[in-house]
Scaffold this motif. Sequence first.
Motif, mmCIF file in Angstrom:
data_model
loop_
_atom_site.group_PDB
_atom_site.id
_atom_site.type_symbol
_atom_site.label_atom_id
_atom_site.label_comp_id
_atom_site.label_asym_id
_atom_site.label_seq_id
_atom_site.Cartn_x
_atom_site.Cartn_y
_atom_site.Cartn_z
ATOM 1 N N LYS A 168 0.583 -1.467 0.084
ATOM 2 C CA LYS A 168 -0.009 0.208 -0.119
ATOM 3 C C LYS A 168 0.760 0.908 -0.387
ATOM 4 O O LYS A 168 1.940 1.362 0.073
ATOM 5 C CB LYS A 168 -0.645 0.128 1.280
ATOM 6 N N VAL A 169 0.092 2.387 -0.616
ATOM 7 C CA VAL A 169 0.843 3.664 -0.660
ATOM 8 C C VAL A 169 0.157 4.506 0.308
ATOM 9 O O VAL A 169 -1.114 5.156 -0.458
ATOM 10 C CB VAL A 169 1.178 3.568 -2.019
ATOM 11 N N ASN A 170 0.484 5.044 1.420
ATOM 12 C CA ASN A 170 0.063 5.913 2.354
ATOM 13 C C ASN A 170 0.637 6.749 2.981
ATOM 14 O O ASN A 170 2.725 5.998 3.266
ATOM 15 C CB ASN A 170 -1.127 5.500 2.602
ATOM 16 N N LEU A 171 0.547 7.085 3.716
ATOM 17 C CA LEU A 171 1.331 7.942 4.911
ATOM 18 C C LEU A 171 1.908 6.924 6.107
ATOM 19 O O LEU A 171 2.808 7.388 5.998
ATOM 20 C CB LEU A 171 0.603 9.206 5.547
ATOM 21 N N LYS A 172 1.082 6.207 6.604
ATOM 22 C CA LYS A 172 1.616 5.238 7.139
ATOM 23 C C LYS A 172 2.177 3.954 7.064
ATOM 24 O O LYS A 172 4.074 3.956 7.025
ATOM 25 C CB LYS A 172 0.412 4.637 8.091
ATOM 26 N N THR A 173 1.888 3.698 5.604
ATOM 27 C CA THR A 173 2.900 2.874 4.949
ATOM 28 C C THR A 173 4.564 3.461 4.292
ATOM 29 O O THR A 173 5.489 3.171 4.452
ATOM 30 C CB THR A 173 2.320 1.883 3.948
ATOM 31 N N VAL A 174 4.579 4.346 3.890
ATOM 32 C CA VAL A 174 5.341 5.378 3.689
ATOM 33 C C VAL A 174 6.597 5.720 5.195
ATOM 34 O O VAL A 174 7.517 5.279 4.273
ATOM 35 C CB VAL A 174 4.853 6.484 3.111
ATOM 36 N N PHE A 175 6.012 5.811 5.611
ATOM 37 C CA PHE A 175 7.066 6.204 7.243
ATOM 38 C C PHE A 175 7.063 4.992 7.785
ATOM 39 O O PHE A 175 8.565 5.085 8.990
ATOM 40 C CB PHE A 175 6.198 6.971 8.536
ATOM 41 N N ILE A 176 6.103 3.856 7.705
ATOM 42 C CA ILE A 176 7.045 2.751 8.355
ATOM 43 C C ILE A 176 8.614 2.299 6.809
ATOM 44 O O ILE A 176 8.862 1.943 7.656
ATOM 45 C CB ILE A 176 5.611 1.070 7.532
ATOM 46 N N LYS A 177 7.959 2.538 5.763
ATOM 47 C CA LYS A 177 9.518 1.907 4.832
ATOM 48 C C LYS A 177 10.395 3.064 5.350
ATOM 49 O O LYS A 177 12.034 2.482 5.235
ATOM 50 C CB LYS A 177 8.945 2.632 3.203
ATOM 51 N N ILE A 178 10.811 4.366 5.694
ATOM 52 C CA ILE A 178 11.431 4.955 5.802
ATOM 53 C C ILE A 178 12.105 4.275 6.864
ATOM 54 O O ILE A 178 13.585 4.810 7.219
ATOM 55 C CB ILE A 178 11.033 6.776 6.193
ATOM 56 N N ALA A 179 11.754 3.996 8.344
ATOM 57 C CA ALA A 179 11.280 3.505 9.056
ATOM 58 C C ALA A 179 12.535 2.557 8.865
ATOM 59 O O ALA A 179 13.977 2.694 9.420
ATOM 60 C CB ALA A 179 10.846 3.385 10.237
ATOM 61 N N ALA A 180 11.749 1.425 8.019
ATOM 62 C CA ALA A 180 13.013 0.664 7.876
ATOM 63 C C ALA A 180 14.287 0.759 6.769
ATOM 64 O O ALA A 180 15.393 -0.051 7.115
ATOM 65 C CB ALA A 180 12.338 -1.110 6.746
ATOM 66 N N ASP A 181 14.043 1.955 6.488
ATOM 67 C CA ASP A 181 15.164 1.925 5.652
ATOM 68 C C ASP A 181 16.781 2.760 6.175
ATOM 69 O O ASP A 181 17.434 2.696 6.451
ATOM 70 C CB ASP A 181 14.811 3.093 4.192
ATOM 71 N N PRO A 224 15.845 10.858 4.794
ATOM 72 C CA PRO A 224 13.851 10.348 5.150
ATOM 73 C C PRO A 224 13.254 11.486 4.479
ATOM 74 O O PRO A 224 12.566 11.123 2.902
ATOM 75 C CB PRO A 224 14.220 11.224 6.628
ATOM 76 N N PRO A 225 13.992 12.506 4.374
ATOM 77 C CA PRO A 225 12.568 13.276 2.887
ATOM 78 C C PRO A 225 13.575 12.686 1.838
ATOM 79 O O PRO A 225 12.075 12.786 0.481
ATOM 80 C CB PRO A 225 12.889 15.155 2.954
ATOM 81 N N VAL A 226 14.276 12.429 1.139
ATOM 82 C CA VAL A 226 14.350 11.430 -0.216
ATOM 83 C C VAL A 226 13.449 11.132 -0.007
ATOM 84 O O VAL A 226 12.603 10.341 -1.557
ATOM 85 C CB VAL A 226 16.327 11.581 -0.297
ATOM 86 N N GLN A 227 13.881 9.664 0.762
ATOM 87 C CA GLN A 227 12.634 8.710 0.906
ATOM 88 C C GLN A 227 11.081 9.126 0.667
ATOM 89 O O GLN A 227 10.536 8.129 0.371
ATOM 90 C CB GLN A 227 13.325 7.690 2.013
ATOM 91 N N PHE A 228 10.807 9.854 1.850
ATOM 92 C CA PHE A 228 9.477 10.010 1.220
ATOM 93 C C PHE A 228 9.278 10.396 -0.424
ATOM 94 O O PHE A 228 8.034 10.100 -0.296
ATOM 95 C CB PHE A 228 9.276 11.220 2.241
ATOM 96 N N ILE A 229 9.732 10.896 -0.994
ATOM 97 C CA ILE A 229 9.189 11.200 -2.866
ATOM 98 C C ILE A 229 9.802 9.688 -2.886
ATOM 99 O O ILE A 229 8.521 9.678 -4.046
ATOM 100 C CB ILE A 229 10.445 12.263 -2.769
ATOM 101 N N ASN A 230 10.550 9.184 -2.652
ATOM 102 C CA ASN A 230 10.719 7.992 -3.378
ATOM 103 C C ASN A 230 9.544 6.865 -3.049
ATOM 104 O O ASN A 230 9.004 6.899 -4.174
ATOM 105 C CB ASN A 230 11.548 7.799 -2.795
#
Length: 212
Positions: A104-117, A164-170
């Motif tokens: 899924k692509v939403n704010l919650k999953t994006v922040f989870i992916k950034i944390a994993a990164d 983190p900001p770069v990965q948010f766009i990603n």
Amino acid sequence: MLRVRCFKIRQIIRPFMMQKRMKSALSRSWFQFLFHENLLMTNSLTSGFFMAIGDLIIQEIEFRNGLLSEKYNWARATQMLIVGGMLGPMHHYYYIKLDKLIPKVNLKTVFIKIAADQFVCAPLTILFFFFGMGVLENKPLQEISDEIKLKFKYVYMGDCIFWPPVQFINFYYLPTPYRVVYINLATLIFDVYLAYIKHYDSVDTNNKDETK
């Protein structure tokens, strides 16, 4: 008369239209070749290429500031190229797996992916980078370990500020096939800092040796 003129205009325009269509088809075929049929190769080559370019940029800065006696150390840039090329497949499969686990692509999953990164991918990438460079520089394992202990925190600190900001766009805007190339373009900026942290002490040592 009007029909004749329109026909003549079409005859003049037709070669240009055909040329435009051929260019469009060619660009689509290259795009298909790079980003669909050979994505792993594209990601690996761009990863190595951009890491080498980042190192050459910092070498140019060091040379202009009198920290290097020669303009470019090609052996050093080649080592960065090799390690960057080896990191490409790691990132390639990482992003594919991450999207399968969290589709899924939403704010919650994006922040989870950034944390994993930041807490999984970034530390592993930094460790692999220093270990790979140490091996190519023929350093003993203890010296590689000491360098990691000294420099890891500085690279990771910069990583936490930059990525983190770069990965948010990603993660929020880009589809999976374009992520590693986008990351590699961003890495070109970060690699200038990475190359500086990696080589600042060796530059100082070389300078001292030359002044003796």
